[in-house]
Design a protein around this motif. Structure first.
Motif, PDB file in Angstrom:
ATOM      1  N   TRP A 183       0.847  -1.205   0.000  1.00  0.00           N
ATOM      2  CA  TRP A 183       0.000   0.000   0.000  1.00  0.00           C
ATOM      3  C   TRP A 183       0.881   1.253   0.000  1.00  0.00           C
ATOM      4  O   TRP A 183       0.655   2.200  -0.757  1.00  0.00           O
ATOM      5  CB  TRP A 183      -0.919   0.000   1.228  1.00  0.00           C
ATOM      6  N   CYS A 244      -9.632   4.070   2.531  1.00  0.00           N
ATOM      7  CA  CYS A 244      -8.171   4.164   2.410  1.00  0.00           C
ATOM      8  C   CYS A 244      -7.719   5.485   3.023  1.00  0.00           C
ATOM      9  O   CYS A 244      -8.273   6.533   2.706  1.00  0.00           O
ATOM     10  CB  CYS A 244      -7.802   4.123   0.931  1.00  0.00           C
ATOM     11  N   ARG A 246      -5.349   7.251   2.339  1.00  0.00           N
ATOM     12  CA  ARG A 246      -4.753   8.161   1.358  1.00  0.00           C
ATOM     13  C   ARG A 246      -5.793   8.760   0.436  1.00  0.00           C
ATOM     14  O   ARG A 246      -5.768   9.955   0.152  1.00  0.00           O
ATOM     15  CB  ARG A 246      -3.689   7.412   0.552  1.00  0.00           C
ATOM     16  N   CYS A 247      -6.725   7.935  -0.062  1.00  0.00           N
ATOM     17  CA  CYS A 247      -7.651   8.427  -1.105  1.00  0.00           C
ATOM     18  C   CYS A 247      -9.118   8.283  -0.733  1.00  0.00           C
ATOM     19  O   CYS A 247      -9.983   8.791  -1.436  1.00  0.00           O
ATOM     20  CB  CYS A 247      -7.376   7.704  -2.427  1.00  0.00           C
ATOM     21  N   CYS A 264      -5.824  -1.117  -1.504  1.00  0.00           N
ATOM     22  CA  CYS A 264      -6.719  -0.074  -1.994  1.00  0.00           C
ATOM     23  C   CYS A 264      -6.793  -0.184  -3.515  1.00  0.00           C
ATOM     24  O   CYS A 264      -5.766  -0.075  -4.187  1.00  0.00           O
ATOM     25  CB  CYS A 264      -6.190   1.309  -1.604  1.00  0.00           C
ATOM     26  N   CYS A 267      -5.299   3.261  -5.140  1.00  0.00           N
ATOM     27  CA  CYS A 267      -3.868   3.486  -4.970  1.00  0.00           C
ATOM     28  C   CYS A 267      -3.028   2.319  -5.501  1.00  0.00           C
ATOM     29  O   CYS A 267      -1.861   2.488  -5.823  1.00  0.00           O
ATOM     30  CB  CYS A 267      -3.518   3.676  -3.494  1.00  0.00           C
TER      31      CYS A 267
HETATM   32 ZN   LIG Z   1      -6.263   4.578  -1.715  1.00  0.00          ZN
END
Ligand SMILES: [Zn+2]
Length: 284
Positions: A183, A244, A246-247, A264, A267
């Motif tokens: 990830w 996620c 991050r996103c 994810c 990602c």
């Molecule tokens: Zn993500």
């Protein structure tokens, strides 16, 4: 299962408490975990001289004569207890200890699925323990350069998660920290190692080091008891359906060689074995 960052916390605790103590007796409740043709009774009267981690194994050396090698697998865990303190149903093996500085103490090995193994071999005969040797390259040591990763990957045509988990090549990732690393690197767990671009390998190398180092630091900071592992800081492992970090996309799981992989889908897109997009370019 305990992985390298867990063992890096647990093994020094075991070493501190065990080195210099003498075994006064052994009780085996779950013989299925034993791989000791002579039984563990030969340890009675012997003194612990060394405790160390080798890959995912814990190696305890007695008087330079015996090595007891424990592979904790899925659910094995150690704890210390007062002699006679109430047992739990998952108790597998108990070693009575003398000289630990806290009176009549016991080292207990518990394993509620009994998949762990306790090997006893003549000191130094580690080659007879399945899967232990060779111990892979130390990801946090100076030899693990980006170039070295490139050399290791060049010979391999397999899913990158399978490569990461090969402990005879890399010391060492289990499922949880392999998922976290992929990830971090933006690589799909089923990407084929031989198809990874130079830039993707740069990211993989950086992520391997970062994830293991940060996990070691976080666990040291939290300082959990010997029989607990701290995993609540992980980004994707066992977080199917959660966003996620991050996103915000929903984390998914997929089977990789019979084991779950969490990732994810944004990602770490699946490009049919051809590595992954650069996540930093997504949405531009
Ligand atoms: Zn993500």
């Amino acid at each position: 299962m305990p992985e390298r960052p867990d063992l890096e916390h647990q093994v020094p605790i075991l070493a501190r408490r065990l080195i210099g103590t003498t075994i006064t007796g052994v009780r085996v409740r779950k013989p299925v975990v034993l791989r000791a043709p002579l039984g563990l009774e030969v340890l009675v009267g012997r003194t612990v001289r060394d405790v160390r981690r080798m890959g995912h194994f814990v190696v305890v050396t007695f008087d330079g004569e015996w090595d007891m090698v424990v592979h904790l697998m899925l659910a094995g865990r150690f704890s210390f207890a007062r002699a006679g303190q109430k047992d739990s149903g998952d108790l597998a093996v108990v070693w009575g200890l003398l000289g630990g500085g806290e009176g009549d103490e016991e080292l207990r090995y518990r394993d509620d699925v009994q998949m762990g193994k306790v090997y006893l071999v003549p000191a130094g005969d580690l080659a007879s323990v399945p899967g232990l040797l060779p111990v892979g390259i130390d990801v946090l040591g100076p030899a693990f350069t980006r170039e070295r990763l490139g050399e290791l990957v060049k010979k391999r045509r397999e899913q990158v998660k399978v490569f990461l988990k090969d402990k005879n090549t890399i010391d060492s990732f289990g499922s949880a920290y392999a998922d976290e690393t992929l990830w971090e690197a933006g690589l799909h767990p089923k990407a084929t190692t031989s198809t990874l671009s130079r830039e993707q390998l740069d990211r993989l190398h950086a992520a391997m080091v970062k994830v293991l180092r940060e996990a070691r630091e976080e666990i040291a900071r939290r300082d959990p008891p010997l029989d607990e592992k701290v995993r609540d800081f992980l980004a994707v492992r066992n977080r199917g359906g959660e966003p996620c970090p991050r996103c915000g996309a929903k984390i998914r799981s997929a089977g990789v060689h019979g084991h779950d992989a969490f990732f994810c889908p944004v990602c770490q897109p699946d490009l049919g074995g051809k590595g992954a997009l650069d996540w930093r370019s997504i949405g531009k």
